[in-house]
Design a protein around this motif. Structure first.
Motif, PDB file in Angstrom:
ATOM      1  N   SER A 176       4.337 -13.162  19.538  1.00  0.00           N
ATOM      2  CA  SER A 176       3.008 -13.247  20.138  1.00  0.00           C
ATOM      3  C   SER A 176       2.066 -12.482  19.232  1.00  0.00           C
ATOM      4  CB  SER A 176       3.005 -12.646  21.547  1.00  0.00           C
ATOM      5  OG  SER A 176       1.704 -12.656  22.095  1.00  0.00           O
ATOM      6  N   GLU A 177       0.953 -13.110  18.860  1.00  0.00           N
ATOM      7  CA  GLU A 177       0.033 -12.495  17.901  1.00  0.00           C
ATOM      8  C   GLU A 177      -1.407 -12.645  18.369  1.00  0.00           C
ATOM      9  OE1 GLU A 177      -1.478 -13.335  13.319  1.00  0.00           O
ATOM     10  OE2 GLU A 177       0.603 -13.765  13.884  1.00  0.00           O
ATOM     11  N   ILE A 178      -2.162 -11.547  18.300  1.00  0.00           N
ATOM     12  CA  ILE A 178      -3.585 -11.562  18.629  1.00  0.00           C
ATOM     13  C   ILE A 178      -4.346 -10.977  17.441  1.00  0.00           C
ATOM     14  CG2 ILE A 178      -5.398 -10.759  20.187  1.00  0.00           C
ATOM     15  CD1 ILE A 178      -3.316 -10.499  22.366  1.00  0.00           C
ATOM     16  N   SER A 179      -5.277 -11.769  16.885  1.00  0.00           N
ATOM     17  CA  SER A 179      -6.078 -11.325  15.739  1.00  0.00           C
ATOM     18  C   SER A 179      -7.549 -11.372  16.106  1.00  0.00           C
ATOM     19  CB  SER A 179      -5.827 -12.225  14.521  1.00  0.00           C
ATOM     20  OG  SER A 179      -4.460 -12.235  14.166  1.00  0.00           O
ATOM     21  N   VAL A 180      -8.279 -10.325  15.715  1.00  0.00           N
ATOM     22  CA  VAL A 180      -9.710 -10.247  15.992  1.00  0.00           C
ATOM     23  C   VAL A 180     -10.454 -10.123  14.661  1.00  0.00           C
ATOM     24  CG1 VAL A 180     -11.549  -8.957  17.133  1.00  0.00           C
ATOM     25  CG2 VAL A 180      -9.294  -9.154  18.220  1.00  0.00           C
ATOM     26  N   SER A 181     -11.427 -11.020  14.437  1.00  0.00           N
ATOM     27  CA  SER A 181     -12.242 -10.991  13.221  1.00  0.00           C
ATOM     28  C   SER A 181     -13.708 -10.839  13.591  1.00  0.00           C
ATOM     29  CB  SER A 181     -12.058 -12.284  12.415  1.00  0.00           C
ATOM     30  OG  SER A 181     -10.702 -12.478  12.057  1.00  0.00           O
ATOM     31  N   ASP A 182     -14.504 -10.251  12.685  1.00  0.00           N
ATOM     32  CA  ASP A 182     -15.932 -10.104  12.958  1.00  0.00           C
ATOM     33  C   ASP A 182     -16.677 -11.387  12.585  1.00  0.00           C
ATOM     34  OD1 ASP A 182     -16.231 -10.122  10.203  1.00  0.00           O
ATOM     35  OD2 ASP A 182     -16.618  -7.980  10.037  1.00  0.00           O
ATOM     36  N   GLY A 228     -16.030 -13.018   9.310  1.00  0.00           N
ATOM     37  CA  GLY A 228     -14.668 -13.474   9.040  1.00  0.00           C
ATOM     38  C   GLY A 228     -13.719 -12.383   8.609  1.00  0.00           C
ATOM     39  N   HIS A 229     -14.161 -11.126   8.605  1.00  0.00           N
ATOM     40  CA  HIS A 229     -13.287 -10.023   8.204  1.00  0.00           C
ATOM     41  C   HIS A 229     -12.325  -9.684   9.343  1.00  0.00           C
ATOM     42  CE1 HIS A 229     -16.997  -9.027   5.678  1.00  0.00           C
ATOM     43  NE2 HIS A 229     -16.075  -9.456   4.843  1.00  0.00           N
ATOM     44  N   LEU A 230     -11.062  -9.589   9.020  1.00  0.00           N
ATOM     45  CA  LEU A 230     -10.063  -9.218  10.010  1.00  0.00           C
ATOM     46  C   LEU A 230     -10.262  -7.761  10.422  1.00  0.00           C
ATOM     47  CD1 LEU A 230      -7.470 -10.086  11.539  1.00  0.00           C
ATOM     48  CD2 LEU A 230      -6.165  -9.179   9.591  1.00  0.00           C
ATOM     49  N   MET A 231     -10.390  -7.519  11.728  1.00  0.00           N
ATOM     50  CA  MET A 231     -10.606  -6.166  12.232  1.00  0.00           C
ATOM     51  C   MET A 231      -9.340  -5.577  12.863  1.00  0.00           C
ATOM     52  SD  MET A 231     -13.628  -5.818  11.212  1.00  0.00           S
ATOM     53  CE  MET A 231     -13.923  -4.173  11.864  1.00  0.00           C
ATOM     54  N   SER A 232      -8.537  -6.422  13.485  1.00  0.00           N
ATOM     55  CA  SER A 232      -7.302  -5.925  14.077  1.00  0.00           C
ATOM     56  C   SER A 232      -6.329  -7.080  14.264  1.00  0.00           C
ATOM     57  CB  SER A 232      -7.559  -5.245  15.425  1.00  0.00           C
ATOM     58  OG  SER A 232      -8.021  -6.187  16.390  1.00  0.00           O
ATOM     59  N   ARG A 233      -5.051  -6.747  14.259  1.00  0.00           N
ATOM     60  CA  ARG A 233      -4.004  -7.717  14.542  1.00  0.00           C
ATOM     61  C   ARG A 233      -2.872  -7.007  15.268  1.00  0.00           C
ATOM     62  NH1 ARG A 233      -3.191 -10.114   9.932  1.00  0.00           N
ATOM     63  NH2 ARG A 233      -3.767 -12.257  10.442  1.00  0.00           N
ATOM     64  N   ALA A 234      -2.420  -7.596  16.354  1.00  0.00           N
ATOM     65  CA  ALA A 234      -1.281  -7.071  17.105  1.00  0.00           C
ATOM     66  C   ALA A 234      -0.223  -8.160  17.187  1.00  0.00           C
ATOM     67  CB  ALA A 234      -1.704  -6.633  18.501  1.00  0.00           C
ATOM     68  N   VAL A 235       0.980  -7.861  16.693  1.00  0.00           N
ATOM     69  CA  VAL A 235       2.060  -8.846  16.664  1.00  0.00           C
ATOM     70  C   VAL A 235       3.273  -8.266  17.367  1.00  0.00           C
ATOM     71  CG1 VAL A 235       3.551 -10.275  15.225  1.00  0.00           C
ATOM     72  CG2 VAL A 235       1.231  -9.730  14.454  1.00  0.00           C
TER      73      VAL A 235
END
Length: 537
Positions: free
Chosen positions: A398-404, A407-414
């Motif tokens: 399960s993966e959650i990615s947040v970008s601004d 398009g810059h990746l700010m956080s990812r939880a896997v």
């Protein structure tokens, strides 16, 4: 050169694949292997007078020769009247005969040149070939040779790539592209290697699509084909991939992911010296065995000169060496390939939520699992959630990615789930990454926290890193059933001393002990790589 193509031929399975998926080297192949797993669909395009065309699919004994494939498509499937000369060339179709200026011509597609007239239709037709039949005008080439006008049909193939890295260095750590891949998959995956795949009309563009779609799709992409000797890909406005297009060296890497061939010393290599470069390999599919590492061979041609309608599995290994490899090459095998096939796409009325439901298949096209990818767009950016399960319905990740908004990746939880042979959950591994960026989007630092939880709910290990441009701070904790052992390394000590302190704690019978190491101050990327090679107690 066109960046996107109208006709898609898959060189690995007869299914429509709409996205890119990463596959770890440890993945197991499917048990459901067809009798002839590498019998791929051959496509024949019959071009009409207005430039449109009918498409026919040929397989098995019907495609043993080019002539047999064309006859099956045009006459048997297309129900057209077909006359063929004794030499195998087409005399007429539906009564339309050749003229002085135009003829019925059979073309075969090859990379990187595209459509080529077939001089002998009695020649073999390889599995997965693309053929076209057209009433074509005779034309002259730039050097005065007679040929025929090629059909206006763009073809691309799916190509699989195994990527791995030999070592992690400060130089790689300061490289935007390498660091971004490191952030997303981690050093262990980069060192062991992993599979990705992409579509293209030549090997280089398929590779570029694969890496771009897997790691950098949040950024804009542009392809510059104006130069006469090279093609350059730009991602987010920065050079991403550049390769040569001279006929004898087509596809030679000039710069891939910010790395150019780098001479480390003059020693070795029969006078050529020792180099760090993208060592390139081809997997021989002709045996039909996708699990044999001995099928890897070192490339003898420039990367783009391989015809991807024939060869569609390649390895790239960033390594330092002075010799061509001998013996078994330490790359993964394509039985571990996994691909995503989009079954449906659902969008909300306002278009801000898009969900793709996918089937995960192996190299043969057999189902190995499912995946759901939901992206929610907002004024401040986007949030993407990906859920993966195996064919038995067990949750894999399960993966959650947040970008601004840029398009810059700010956080990812896997979260990844591991099961035993009976399907019982063994452990979960959670990895959370957060980024601290400046106003231009450049990473000032980032924090990675990894937590391993056993099936009984006990946290067995945590690993926290804070990375800066010039090094790392880290805290490592391993839990055991015995006594607690801990040590602190102060900032005044060298990075090597910090590593050695961890090593000394692992000597003796400490397999059941708790272990904690806290490093105050920064250690370099190369020393971090050394730390990662240490075995857990």
């Amino acid at each position: 050169m066109k960046a996107w193509f109208k006709v898609l031929i898959l060189a690995a399975a007869a299914v429509a694949l709409a996205s890119i998926s990463i596959s770890a080297v440890s993945d197991e192949g499917s048990d459901a292997v067809p009798d002839d797993p590498l019998e791929l669909e051959t496509h024949v395009y019959l071009v009409k007078e207005d430039g449109t065309y009918d498409t026919f699919t040929i397989s098995g004994s019907n495609r043993t020769t080019v002539r047999a494939a064309v006859t099956d498509a045009v006459s048997t499937q297309g129900h057209h009247s077909l006359e063929v000369k004794a030499n195998g060339q087409i005399k007429s179709i539906d009564g339309k005969e050749n003229t002085e200026d135009s003829s019925w011509v059979v073309f075969i597609w090859k990379s990187p040149t595209g459509w080529n007239p077939v001089s002998n239709t009695n020649s073999d037709c390889h599995s997965g070939a693309s053929l076209a039949v057209a009433f074509s005008e005779r034309v002259k080439t730039a050097d005065g040779r007679n040929t025929y006008q090629a059909p206006d049909i763009d073809v691309e193939y799916t190509v699989h790539f195994f990527l791995r890295w030999d070592k992690w260095t400060d130089q790689l750590n300061s490289n935007r592209w390498m660091r971004a891949i490191y952030d997303q998959v981690g050093w262990e995956s980069m060192k062991a290697g992993f599979w990705i795949y992409g579509n293209g009309f030549n090997n280089n563009d398929a590779l570029a699509h694969a890496v771009y779609n897997e790691f950098f799709s949040q950024y804009s992409c542009n392809i510059d084909t104006t130069a006469t000797d090279r093609v350059t890909w730009y991602v987010g406005g920065e050079q991403f991939f550049q390769y040569g297009i001279k006929s004898d060296m087509y596809g030679w890497f000039l710069d891939f992911l910010g790395w150019q061939d780098t001479k480390e010393s003059s020693a070795g290599g029969g006078g050529y010296g020792t180099w760090t470069y993208w060592s390139q390999y081809r997997y021989d599919l002709s045996s039909g065995n996708l699990a044999d590492p001995d099928n890897w061979t070192y490339n003898q041609l420039s990367f783009g000169l391989y015809d991807i309608s024939v060869d569609s599995v390649f390895g790239l290994w960033l390594r330092t060496t002075s010799e061509e490899p001998t013996g078994t090459i330490a790359l993964g095998t394509p039985d571990a390939v996994r691909m995503d096939k989009t079954d449906s796409t659902v969008a909300s009325e306002d278009g801000r939520t898009v969900t793709r439901n996918m089937t995960v298949v192996d190299f043969y096209g057999n189902k190995t699992g499912t995946k759901t990818d939901t992206t929610v767009f907002s004024d401040s950016g986007r949030t993407e959630t990906v859920e993966s399960s195996d064919s038995s319905g067990n949750r894999l990740s399960s993966e959650i990615s947040v970008s601004d908004a840029a398009g810059h990746l700010m956080s990812r939880a896997v979260t990844r789930y591991a099961y035993d042979s009976s399907g019982s959950l063994i452990r979960t591994v959670e990895t959370a990454t957060s980024y601290n960026r400046d106003s231009e989007g450049e990473v000032l630092s980032y924090t990675v926290i990894e937590k391993t939880t056993d099936s009984d709910g006990k946290v067995s290990a945590t690993d926290s890193e804070v990375r800066y441009a010039d090094g790392y701070e880290l805290t490592i904790s391993k839990s055991g059933s015995g006594s607690s052992i801990s040590a602190e390394v102060q900032g005044g000590l060298s990075a090597e001393a910090a590593i050695d302190s961890l090593t000394s704690l692992k000597t003796g019978d400490l397999g059941s002990a708790d272990l904690t190491l806290v490093v105050h101050g920064k250690i370099t990327a190369s020393d971090m790589a050394k730390r990662r090679t240490l075995e857990s107690p």
